[in-house]
Design an enzyme around this catalytic site. Structure first.
Site, short mmCIF file in Angstrom:
data_model
loop_
_atom_site.label_atom_id
_atom_site.label_comp_id
_atom_site.label_asym_id
_atom_site.label_seq_id
_atom_site.Cartn_x
_atom_site.Cartn_y
_atom_site.Cartn_z
N ASP A 35 0.83 -1.20 0.00
CA ASP A 35 0.00 0.00 0.00
C ASP A 35 0.87 1.26 0.00
OD1 ASP A 35 0.81 -0.16 2.62
OD2 ASP A 35 -1.20 0.00 3.49
N SER A 36 2.21 1.08 -0.05
CA SER A 36 3.11 2.21 -0.35
C SER A 36 2.71 2.81 -1.70
CB SER A 36 4.57 1.75 -0.38
OG SER A 36 4.71 0.60 -1.20
N GLU A 84 9.74 -3.70 9.98
CA GLU A 84 10.04 -2.37 9.43
C GLU A 84 10.54 -1.44 10.54
OE1 GLU A 84 7.08 -0.69 6.85
OE2 GLU A 84 8.35 1.04 6.43
N GLU A 123 -0.89 -5.26 9.03
CA GLU A 123 0.02 -4.70 10.03
C GLU A 123 -0.45 -4.99 11.44
OE1 GLU A 123 0.56 -0.54 9.13
OE2 GLU A 123 1.19 -0.96 7.06
O1 KIV Z 1 3.58 -1.01 1.52
C1 KIV Z 1 4.72 -1.47 1.37
O2 KIV Z 1 5.38 -1.27 0.36
C2 KIV Z 1 5.27 -2.27 2.46
C3 KIV Z 1 6.73 -2.54 2.44
C4 KIV Z 1 7.49 -1.31 2.66
C5 KIV Z 1 7.10 -3.59 3.39
O3 KIV Z 1 4.56 -2.62 3.35
#
Ligand code: KIV
Length: 272
Positions: free
Chosen positions: A49-50, A185, A118
């Protein structure tokens, strides 16, 4: 010796990589990038979700919707990667075991082969329900980007004893609930090392030091095309935005002006 990689990477194969060889994982949000990572042999591709920050221009990941995640999972899945394709469960899509299973199923229907959410003990029931529904699950501990509003920023975890103990208990809960991998993380490197030695499933670090079973990065950070900023933990970065912009500028310079433009020569403009 690691057994030869199967035609299709499975959760069981990734789990068995622990202690044998480092697991490389990267994010992809669309068909071309998933194709590229897969052709490079990356065994775990995450539609993270980045996406919200590096593709959609949101200030943080809490704005990403279920529909947006599904759209991008479908695009990445069209690459039919040999890699395992995992997807993030978006913000507030796993508040109860029922909603967690329903929303995990939507990501699987879109083409994901595993889901990530998460938290540890706080979502243990949701994880158990997802795993009981036959959906492979990746955990995510340490700094949790979806908690940015509650926590008022992105903070390294494990510096104080209460955080250290919470991480140990959360990691144990993830193992108990049936996760096959856990992303760590922004966990302090000594705590990440302790977790890696403690739990039987692979740890995949991001800003958590070198002593994890694998590493994951946001691919645009690695390539140097992230629009806003590159996090401190990204050491090897290609800064590809610079040559990309140069190609665009070069192409613009290469355009030849039209020989005679009616407007330029005071010609009549039929539109006016
Ligand atoms: O959303 C994402 O890209 C992630 C990674 C940074 C682990 O959760």
């Amino acid at each position: 010796m690691t057994p030869p990689a199967p035609i299709k990477i499975t959760p069981a194969f990734l789990r068995a990589m622990k202690g044998r060889e480092p697991i490389a994982a990267l994010t992809a949000y669309d068909y071309p990038l998933a194709r590229l990572l897969d052709s490079a042999g990356v065994p775990l591709i995450l539609v993270g979700d980045s996406l919200g920050m590096v593709v959609l221009g949101y200030p943080d990941t809490t704005h990403v919707t279920r529909e947006e995640m599904e759209h991008h999972v479908r695009a990445a899945a069209r690459a039919q990667p040999r890699a395992l394709l995992a997807a993030d469960m978006p913000y507030r899509s796993y508040e109860t075991p029922e909603s967690a299973v329903a929303n995990a199923r939507r990501l699987i229907a879109a083409g994901a082969e595993a889901v990530k959410a998460e938290g540890g003990r706080r979502i243990q029931k949701q994880i158990e329900a997802i795993v009981a529904a036959g959906i492979p699950f990746l955990g995510h501990l340490g700094m949790l980007p979806q908690s940015v509003l509650e926590e008022g920023g992105y903070h390294v975890k494990g510096k104080v004893e209460s955080e250290h103990q919470a991480l140990l208990a959360d990691a144990d809960a993830l193992v108990q609930a049936g996760a096959f991998v856990v992303v760590l993380e922004l966990v302090t490197p000594p705590v990440a090392r302790e977790l890696t030695q403690r739990i039987p499933i692979p740890t995949i670090g991001i800003g958590a030091g070198a002593d994890c079973d694998g590493q994951i990065l946001v691919t645009t950070d690695l390539l140097g095309t992230s629009p806003d900023y590159i996090p401190k933990h990204v050491k090897m970065c290609a800064h590809l935005a610079t040559p990309m912009r140069a190609v665009v500028e070069e192409w613009m310079r290469s355009l030849t002006p039209a020989l005679s433009h009616p407007m330029g020569e005071g010609g009549a403009n039929p539109a006016r």
